[in-house]
Design a protein around this motif. Structure first.
Motif, PDB file in Angstrom:
ATOM      1  N   PHE A 121      41.773  35.796  31.550  1.00 36.23           N
ATOM      2  CA  PHE A 121      40.909  37.024  31.482  1.00 36.23           C
ATOM      3  C   PHE A 121      39.405  36.814  31.634  1.00 36.23           C
ATOM      4  O   PHE A 121      38.773  37.651  31.812  1.00 36.23           O
ATOM      5  CB  PHE A 121      41.360  37.779  30.174  1.00 36.23           C
ATOM      6  N   CYS A 163      42.228  36.235  23.754  1.00 34.87           N
ATOM      7  CA  CYS A 163      42.812  36.808  25.157  1.00 34.87           C
ATOM      8  C   CYS A 163      42.902  35.259  25.870  1.00 34.87           C
ATOM      9  O   CYS A 163      42.646  34.160  25.523  1.00 34.87           O
ATOM     10  CB  CYS A 163      41.893  37.252  25.868  1.00 34.87           C
ATOM     11  N   HIS A 174      40.690  46.467  27.440  1.00 32.12           N
ATOM     12  CA  HIS A 174      41.505  46.817  26.435  1.00 32.12           C
ATOM     13  C   HIS A 174      42.064  48.449  26.331  1.00 32.12           C
ATOM     14  O   HIS A 174      42.831  48.511  25.698  1.00 32.12           O
ATOM     15  CB  HIS A 174      40.702  46.235  25.384  1.00 32.12           C
ATOM     16  N   LYS A 207      38.961  41.348  30.115  1.00 27.35           N
ATOM     17  CA  LYS A 207      40.153  42.065  29.839  1.00 27.35           C
ATOM     18  C   LYS A 207      39.852  43.675  29.642  1.00 27.35           C
ATOM     19  O   LYS A 207      39.018  43.821  28.784  1.00 27.35           O
ATOM     20  CB  LYS A 207      41.026  41.776  28.716  1.00 27.35           C
ATOM     21  N   CYS A 211      34.792  37.803  28.891  1.00 22.01           N
ATOM     22  CA  CYS A 211      36.107  38.049  28.832  1.00 22.01           C
ATOM     23  C   CYS A 211      36.040  39.459  29.632  1.00 22.01           C
ATOM     24  O   CYS A 211      35.304  40.437  29.630  1.00 22.01           O
ATOM     25  CB  CYS A 211      36.482  38.329  27.645  1.00 22.01           C
TER      26      CYS A 211
END
Length: 91
Positions: free
Chosen positions: A72, A68, A34, A32, A30
């Motif tokens: 992502f 997610c 945050h 992404k 992943c």
């Protein structure tokens, strides 16, 4: 550091024989961020996409491990070309 994309053309090879192309798509870690809303960078450490639901449902697009969306996660495409040269006629 910039990423470079290299494109290899296989047109001459494809004309010489009848071929089939098989593509396998896998979603890896992943990516992404945050902490983007506070100007930082932090990822959750999810190492591989695992679908939450069955294929063809809306839940199949969310990761069971991190929650997610599939977009992502880093996409890896493995392409395999199988050539059948026995069907081509000798010249």
């Amino acid at each position: 550091m910039t990423k470079k994309k290299i494109v290899v053309r296989k047109e001459a090879f494809q004309r010489a024989c009848s071929s089939q192309v098989f593509r396998t798509v896998r979603y890896a870690e992943c990516q992404k961020n945050h902490a983007a809303n506070i100007g930082g960078y932090a990822v959750d450490g999810c190492r591989e996409f695992m679908a939450s639901g069955e294929e063809g449902t809306a839940a199949a697009f969310s990761c069971a491990a991190c929650g997610c969306h599939r977009n992502f996660h880093r996409r890896e495409v493995e392409t395999e070309m199988v050539c059948d040269s026995s069907s081509s006629s000798p010249s």
